[in-house]
Motif scaffolding. Structure first.
Motif, PDB file in Angstrom:
ATOM      1  N   ARG A 158      -6.573   5.990   2.470  1.00  0.00           N
ATOM      2  CA  ARG A 158      -5.494   6.739   3.116  1.00  0.00           C
ATOM      3  C   ARG A 158      -4.145   6.051   2.967  1.00  0.00           C
ATOM      4  O   ARG A 158      -3.122   6.719   2.739  1.00  0.00           O
ATOM      5  CB  ARG A 158      -5.817   6.936   4.608  1.00  0.00           C
ATOM      6  CG  ARG A 158      -4.846   7.895   5.295  1.00  0.00           C
ATOM      7  CD  ARG A 158      -5.190   8.109   6.741  1.00  0.00           C
ATOM      8  NE  ARG A 158      -4.225   8.998   7.380  1.00  0.00           N
ATOM      9  CZ  ARG A 158      -3.721   8.831   8.591  1.00  0.00           C
ATOM     10  NH1 ARG A 158      -4.108   7.782   9.319  1.00  0.00           N
ATOM     11  NH2 ARG A 158      -2.840   9.664   9.084  1.00  0.00           N
ATOM     12  N   GLN A 159      -4.106   4.720   3.097  1.00  0.00           N
ATOM     13  CA  GLN A 159      -2.816   4.036   3.031  1.00  0.00           C
ATOM     14  C   GLN A 159      -2.188   4.167   1.639  1.00  0.00           C
ATOM     15  O   GLN A 159      -0.979   4.385   1.504  1.00  0.00           O
ATOM     16  CB  GLN A 159      -2.965   2.569   3.411  1.00  0.00           C
ATOM     17  CG  GLN A 159      -3.947   1.789   2.550  1.00  0.00           C
ATOM     18  CD  GLN A 159      -4.300   0.441   3.131  1.00  0.00           C
ATOM     19  OE1 GLN A 159      -4.056   0.150   4.294  1.00  0.00           O
ATOM     20  NE2 GLN A 159      -4.889  -0.424   2.305  1.00  0.00           N
ATOM     21  N   GLU A 160      -3.001   4.065   0.596  1.00  0.00           N
ATOM     22  CA  GLU A 160      -2.481   4.195  -0.761  1.00  0.00           C
ATOM     23  C   GLU A 160      -2.038   5.631  -1.047  1.00  0.00           C
ATOM     24  O   GLU A 160      -0.994   5.857  -1.686  1.00  0.00           O
ATOM     25  CB  GLU A 160      -3.542   3.762  -1.773  1.00  0.00           C
ATOM     26  CG  GLU A 160      -3.823   2.257  -1.786  1.00  0.00           C
ATOM     27  CD  GLU A 160      -4.807   1.811  -0.714  1.00  0.00           C
ATOM     28  OE1 GLU A 160      -5.025   0.602  -0.569  1.00  0.00           O
ATOM     29  OE2 GLU A 160      -5.376   2.687  -0.024  1.00  0.00           O
ATOM     30  N   LEU A 161      -2.810   6.598  -0.579  1.00  0.00           N
ATOM     31  CA  LEU A 161      -2.437   7.995  -0.773  1.00  0.00           C
ATOM     32  C   LEU A 161      -1.148   8.317  -0.038  1.00  0.00           C
ATOM     33  O   LEU A 161      -0.289   9.051  -0.544  1.00  0.00           O
ATOM     34  CB  LEU A 161      -3.569   8.910  -0.290  1.00  0.00           C
ATOM     35  CG  LEU A 161      -4.898   8.813  -1.046  1.00  0.00           C
ATOM     36  CD1 LEU A 161      -5.933   9.719  -0.402  1.00  0.00           C
ATOM     37  CD2 LEU A 161      -4.715   9.179  -2.515  1.00  0.00           C
ATOM     38  N   TRP A 162      -0.990   7.759   1.173  1.00  0.00           N
ATOM     39  CA  TRP A 162       0.230   8.011   1.944  1.00  0.00           C
ATOM     40  C   TRP A 162       1.441   7.431   1.228  1.00  0.00           C
ATOM     41  O   TRP A 162       2.491   8.086   1.121  1.00  0.00           O
ATOM     42  CB  TRP A 162       0.112   7.407   3.351  1.00  0.00           C
ATOM     43  CG  TRP A 162       1.216   7.876   4.256  1.00  0.00           C
ATOM     44  CD1 TRP A 162       1.195   8.956   5.082  1.00  0.00           C
ATOM     45  CD2 TRP A 162       2.518   7.274   4.407  1.00  0.00           C
ATOM     46  NE1 TRP A 162       2.408   9.080   5.734  1.00  0.00           N
ATOM     47  CE2 TRP A 162       3.233   8.068   5.340  1.00  0.00           C
ATOM     48  CE3 TRP A 162       3.138   6.170   3.844  1.00  0.00           C
ATOM     49  CZ2 TRP A 162       4.548   7.768   5.715  1.00  0.00           C
ATOM     50  CZ3 TRP A 162       4.451   5.876   4.206  1.00  0.00           C
ATOM     51  CH2 TRP A 162       5.137   6.668   5.133  1.00  0.00           C
TER      52      TRP A 162
END
Length: 239
Positions: A158-162
């Motif tokens: 999630r952090q990388e996608l965000w």
């Protein structure tokens, strides 16, 4: 997956270059769990491939390099290297925003980091428990603070996608995907003893503390990663 093989000093030099480069830049860390996840998650794999700097985290990556006849000069895991990024930001007078963790964790981490690095300018923080459709609003909130560096601690992927989707809207020069760093910085999760970290078995300590949450990641995931690395080596030898 391209992963930089750098000393800590070289890595900081690279980060300094990212901060000076035009446009938003991204720094991400990968470990055995990340690589397992990237194998089956196309968007996450693309985020890592497009990152401006990817650093090695943990003994799994070190083992994979040795199997290929290579080596990483240092273990540049997020928990130990991210403070170096923050020190660089402080030295260059850059401001930082903390995003992620449960409600209250980022605020507590900001307080603890300010105690340890009085010169560090933290301009805001926000928990990571927001809906995906609120991502743009969070990015706008960060932009209002004028932050130069954004640390995002929301777990893989999630952090990388965000960061891939929203970093440009924040106006920040650098986005860093930091995993559990805020929990450690807030002193809510203890680090493994130094000897375990130096031996490359900090994951054992974390598994003992959180067996239910981390069983699949470590007990299943680590052997799976090793098997894939060895299989890759065998296939390369047969080509």
């Amino acid at each position: 997956m391209p992963v930089a093989a750098l000393t800590a000093r070289q890595a900081i030099s690279e980060v300094s270059g990212l901060l000076a480069a035009p446009g938003p830049q991204t720094l991400m860390y990968v470990n055995a769990h990340s690589m397992n996840l990237a194998r089956s998650h196309r968007r996450y794999r693309a985020c890592l491939a497009d990152a401006d700097l990817v650093l090695n985290d943990g003994s799994g990556l070190a083992m994979a390099a040795r199997v290929r006849g290579r080596r990483f000069p240092a273990n540049l895991n997020g928990t130990d290297f991210t403070p170096e990024v923050l020190r660089l930001a402080a030295q260059e007078g850059l401001s930082v925003y903390l995003l992620g963790g449960r409600p209250g964790v980022a605020a507590r981490a900001a307080d603890r980091l300010a105690e340890r690095m009085p010169e560090l300018k933290i301009v805001g923080h926000h928990h990571g428990y927001f809906r995906d459709d609120e991502g743009a609003a969070v990015a706008a909130r960060i932009r209002e603070t004028g932050a130069d560096v954004v640390l995002v601690a929301m777990g893989n992927p999630r952090q990388e996608l965000w960061l891939s989707e929203h970093l440009p809207a924040t106006g920040a020069a650098l986005g860093v995907a930091v995993g559990a760093f805020l929990d450690f910085a807030a002193e809510l999760v203890p680090r493994a003893p130094r000897w375990m970290r130096q031996a490359g078995i900090e994951w054992v300590y974390r598994l003992i503390r959180e067996p239910m949450r981390l069983f699949t990641r470590y007990v299943v995931g680590n052997p799976l990663f090793v098997a894939r690395v060895l299989a890759d080596r065998v296939l390369a030898a047969l080509r």
